[in-house]
Scaffold this motif. Structure first.
Motif: not given
Length: 392
Positions: A1-8, A11-15, A218-228
């Motif tokens: 299984m590929t290792l990838v972050p479990s968050v969108s 929240v890590l960086y803008p598009a 992580g700070c996105s345009d709409t929310e702040t998410v706890y990442l770990g």
């Protein structure tokens, strides 16, 4: 299984973000950067960028290194702009700006080199948020150590931490001095003055901290998410040696609320992307924020990939590992291949010294090991370090 972050991704960086971490020694004078760091920092974030563009030094993205990272289950699909010289790096960054991307990096890029609106985080906002002297804008007094801004009339009593607190690039605790005696305070003050970092110098009472974490949001345009969060390990006060993620000593929920609130305040000011805060638990049960780190941190990739790396295994603990080695890259990869394929070593960055003169013949390897507990990760980390120390 590929290792990838479990968050969108958002929240890590803008598009429209492109990774460009190469700065200069003037900007990083309070980091203790050397010539090798200027280019090696561009290898940070490999495996967590998705398909975003990046500017990376050739020494870390050779075909053999990328093949090894892929075999270790890292997802490296980014649009890389590979450079060998400073001018090539600048040209690549300017090309990305012309394509409509904004640059994101751990530290502000050299002043005047790129348009003011070409960064995800404008330099004035970056300096404001990372200034230790302004932490009261993010955290209430009960979550800060007693502190004062040093001036000619200050009464500084040991034990104390002296920290560069103003608008400067700091990190690695390079511009932090722990002082147990008045003599050490005088020596530290002299160093800060000579380094041009005496303005907004913070004197912070030394509290008895039993555990300290680097807690990510992580700070996105709409929310702040706890990442770990990753627990920090130290060889001495303010001298960090690495990071551990241990399910048996997880970051408290109360701490998660504190850093989410701080991150949200920054988001409201316009900050976007990954940030982290050093938060300690004192012996009397208080959670104290010590440092703001509005940037990608040394433990960020470990924090973002830990869950995926441990899923479905008997391992719940990870520990950062790495260092320099005189071994040639084919030999480094040969020795790390077994542990990475077995899943208990996750590489996050390799640097081939033959492609970077500043490395002076010492290649670099970085990653984290997994184990069922701290002892097993410590043993595995020591085993890898021994394997890569020298020729048999």
């Amino acid at each position: 299984m590929t290792l990838v972050p479990s968050v969108s991704q958002d929240v890590l960086y803008p598009a429209d973000a492109a990774w460009m971490a190469r700065t200069d020694l003037k900007t990083t004078r309070l980091l203790g950067y050397t010539d090798v760091n200027i280019d090696s920092v561009t290898g940070v974030t490999i495996g967590i960028l998705g398909r975003q563009p990046s500017v990376r030094h050739a020494s870390m993205v050779t075909d053999e290194i990328l093949e090894f990272l892929g075999n270790a289950r890292l997802s490296v699909e980014e649009d890389m702009r590979v450079y060998r010289s400073e001018n090539e790096a600048i040209a690549a960054a300017r090309s990305l700006i012309a394509e409509g991307y904004r640059l994101f990096s751990p530290y502000p890029l050299p002043a005047g080199l790129y348009p003011d609106d070409a960064s995800v985080v404008p330099a004035p906002l970056w300096y404001r948020l990372n200034a230790k002297a302004r932490m009261s804008e993010l955290f209430p007094a009960e979550h800060l150590a007693p502190r004062q801004i040093v001036n000619d009339n200050s009464n500084i009593a040991p034990p104390v931490y002296l920290k560069a607190g103003g608008a400067a690039v700091t990190g690695w605790a390079y511009a932090v001095r722990y002082c147990e005696t008045q003599e050490e305070i005088e020596g530290a003050l002299k160093w800060f003055h000579e380094a041009g970092a005496a303005a907004d110098l913070v004197a912070e009472d030394a509290l008895n901290v039993i555990t300290c974490w680097c807690a990510h949001v992580g700070c996105s345009d709409t929310e702040t998410v706890y990442l770990g969060a990753a627990e920090q390990t130290f060889s001495a006060p303010a001298r960090q040696t690495g990071s551990i993620i241990d399910a048996a000593r997880d970051f408290p929920e109360a701490g998660r609320r504190i850093v989410r609130v701080a991150g949200e305040k920054a988001r409201q000011l316009g900050y976007r992307g990954i940030a982290a805060f050093d938060v300690g638990l004192t012996d009397d049960g208080r959670l104290i924020a010590f440092d703001p780190n509005f940037r990608v941190n040394a433990s960020t990739t470990q924090v973002l990939l830990h869950e995926a790396a441990t899923r479905g295994t008997a391992w719940s603990t990870s520990q950062s590992v790495g260092g320099p080695t005189p071994l040639p890259m084919p030999e480094i990869i040969a020795r790390l291949d077994g542990p990475s394929r077995e899943g208990w070593f996750v590489p996050t960055r390799l640097l081939d010294a033959t492609l970077l003169d500043a490395a002076k013949g010492n290649s670099l390897w970085t990653g984290f090991v997994l184990g069922k507990d701290r002892q097993e990760t410590a043993d595995r980390g020591a085993a890898l370090a021994g394997m890569l120390a020298e020729w048999d």
